[in-house]
Scaffold this active site. Sequence first.
Site, short mmCIF file in Angstrom:
data_model
loop_
_atom_site.label_atom_id
_atom_site.label_comp_id
_atom_site.label_asym_id
_atom_site.label_seq_id
_atom_site.Cartn_x
_atom_site.Cartn_y
_atom_site.Cartn_z
N SER A 119 23.08 57.00 44.61
CA SER A 119 23.16 55.60 44.22
C SER A 119 22.45 55.33 42.90
O SER A 119 22.36 54.20 42.46
CB SER A 119 22.52 54.74 45.31
OG SER A 119 21.15 55.08 45.41
N CYS A 120 21.93 56.39 42.26
CA CYS A 120 21.10 56.14 41.07
C CYS A 120 21.68 56.69 39.78
O CYS A 120 22.03 55.94 38.87
CB CYS A 120 19.71 56.69 41.30
SG CYS A 120 18.95 56.00 42.78
N PHE A 121 21.78 58.02 39.67
CA PHE A 121 22.18 58.59 38.38
C PHE A 121 23.52 58.05 37.87
O PHE A 121 23.60 57.59 36.72
CB PHE A 121 22.22 60.12 38.45
CG PHE A 121 20.86 60.78 38.49
CD1 PHE A 121 19.71 60.07 38.21
CD2 PHE A 121 20.74 62.13 38.82
CE1 PHE A 121 18.46 60.66 38.27
CE2 PHE A 121 19.50 62.75 38.87
CZ PHE A 121 18.36 62.02 38.59
N ASP A 175 23.08 54.30 37.03
CA ASP A 175 22.12 53.98 35.97
C ASP A 175 22.60 54.48 34.61
O ASP A 175 22.40 53.81 33.59
CB ASP A 175 20.73 54.57 36.30
CG ASP A 175 20.09 53.86 37.49
OD1 ASP A 175 20.63 52.81 37.91
OD2 ASP A 175 19.08 54.36 38.00
#
Length: 450
Positions: free
Chosen positions: A277-279, A282
Site C-alpha cells: 500500500s506504500c511504494f 507514494d
Amino acid sequence: MLAHVIPMKRISIIGTGYVGLSTAVCFSSREYHVIAATKNEENARAINAQRAPFYEPGLDAALKHSVRSKFLRAETSRAKAVSETDVSFITVATPDQPDGTIDLRYVISASEDIGRALQKKDAYHLVVVKSTVTPGTTREVVKPAIERESQLVAGRDFGLCANPEFLRQGSAIEDTLHPDRLIVGEFDETSGALLEDLLDEFYEGSVPLLKMGLESAEMVKYASNAFLATKISYANEMANVCETVPGVDVSQVMAGVGLDPRINPQFLNAGAGFGGSCFPKDVKALRNFAKRHGAQAPLLNAVLTVNEAQARHVAQLVLSCLGEPEGKKVALLGLAFKPNTDDLREAPSLKIATQLLAARACVCAYDPVVKKIALSEFEALKCSDSVQACLVGAHCCVVVTEWEEFKALTPDDFIKHMAEPIVVDARRIFDPQEFRHRLRYMAVGLGDVR
Ligand code: UGA
C-alpha cells in the site's frame, strides 16, 4: 498559553490502520493513556475485545497487554478521544485517486473533527500528522480545517507538527519501538519542542531526532520511499540484464554491489517487483505532485515502468516453460505482497495470475495466511490449503512471496507432486545449483548454465 508546561501523557490516535494501531499499542505499552479513535464500530469492538482487526505479527499480544492494563481503549467518537487527551496523532489512510494523485478526504475529515472537538476544549492541544501526505498538506489543508472548525489559531491556541513514520508491514511493532530516526516537522517552535519532549521521553533519547519545517518533514517520507523503490527497480533491471548472460547470477552480483557501504545490501533483492500500500502509491503521488508543480521526474517514471514490467516478466518466464498454456496447471506460491502480512494491495501475485489466466492456464495458489481472494476478477484463481495440494499435478510452480515455509522446500517436494517439475523462483529463495541438478529451474536474474 503555557503550552510548554503541559505534559503530553494522554494520547489520541485518529485512525486504526497499521500505523495508528502500532503507535497506539507502543505508547500504551509504556503506560501512556491512549485512545484509538475509529469510526468503524466493528474495529473498535475488536480492539476493545483485545483482537487486532487485521493480521500483523505481535499485534494481538500487544493489544491484549495494553487493553487489559487499561492504558488503551478504542472509541468511535473522535470528539471524545480529542477532548480527553493532550495530543492527537492523525494516522488515517491517504490512498491514491484513479489519476494517481493523493486522496486527502480522510485527512480532511480527521482535521475537521479535531477542530470541532478543540472548539469545546479549553486546554492547549498538539496535533501531529503521521499519515503520509504530500508537502504542504499539513500547512495548507490540515491547519485551515482545524482553524475553521475550532475558531482557534495554530501556533497560539494549538500546536501542529508533521511526524512521518517509516514502519514496514510485517514488522510494524518492532519498527515503531526501534526506529532508525525520528523526523519532527514543526509549524512553530513550541509545537516542535513538545513533540520532541514526548518522543525523547518515549525513546529515552536513544533515537536520532531531526527537526525541520513541516514541508521538509512531509517530503522526507516520499523521498525515502522513492529511494527504496528505486533501489528495487534498479536491482530488477540488473536482474534482466544478468539473465541474458550465461553464468551470471544477480544475487551474487548484488551481494558484491551491496558490500560497498555507500550502497549497502538492503532493498537490492531482485524479484517480482514491489507491491503493497506504500511504494506504488507514494511513488505515483510524488511523480504527480512533481508534475503539478512543474518539476520533471523522469527517474520516478522509470522506477514505476520497471516495476510494472517485472511482474509481466515473471509471468513470461512461466509461460515460456509451459509450451501451450491452455489447461496446464500453474502452482503459485505466495499471494501476499510480502511475507508476514495478509495484504494483497498491489501484490505482484495478482498481476502474474492475471497474465497466466489470460493465457488460459489454470492457476492454483497457496499462501500461509491469505486463504481466499474476494475479488470478482479472480474467480478463476483457485486457492489450496497446503503447498502439497497446490503442487499436485502442476506443470510449473512459481514462487512469488518468500514466506519461510517455502524456503524449506527441497527439489524432492516438487518432483514428488508435480506433473512436470519446473520451478520459476521469482524471489530467489532456492539454491540454483541444488535445484538445477534435480529439476528444471529458472529464476529472476539467473543466466543460463555456462
Ligand atoms: C515500506 C517502507 O519499507 C517503510 O519504510 C515505509 O514506512 C512503508 O513502506 C510506508 O510507507 O508506510 P512496506 O510497504 O510495508 O514498507 O514493505 P517493504 O518491506 O518495504 O516492501 C515493499 C515491497 O518491496 C514488497 O513487495 C517487497 O517484496 C518489495 N521488495 C523489498 C523487493 O522486491 N526487494 C527488496 O529488496 C525489498
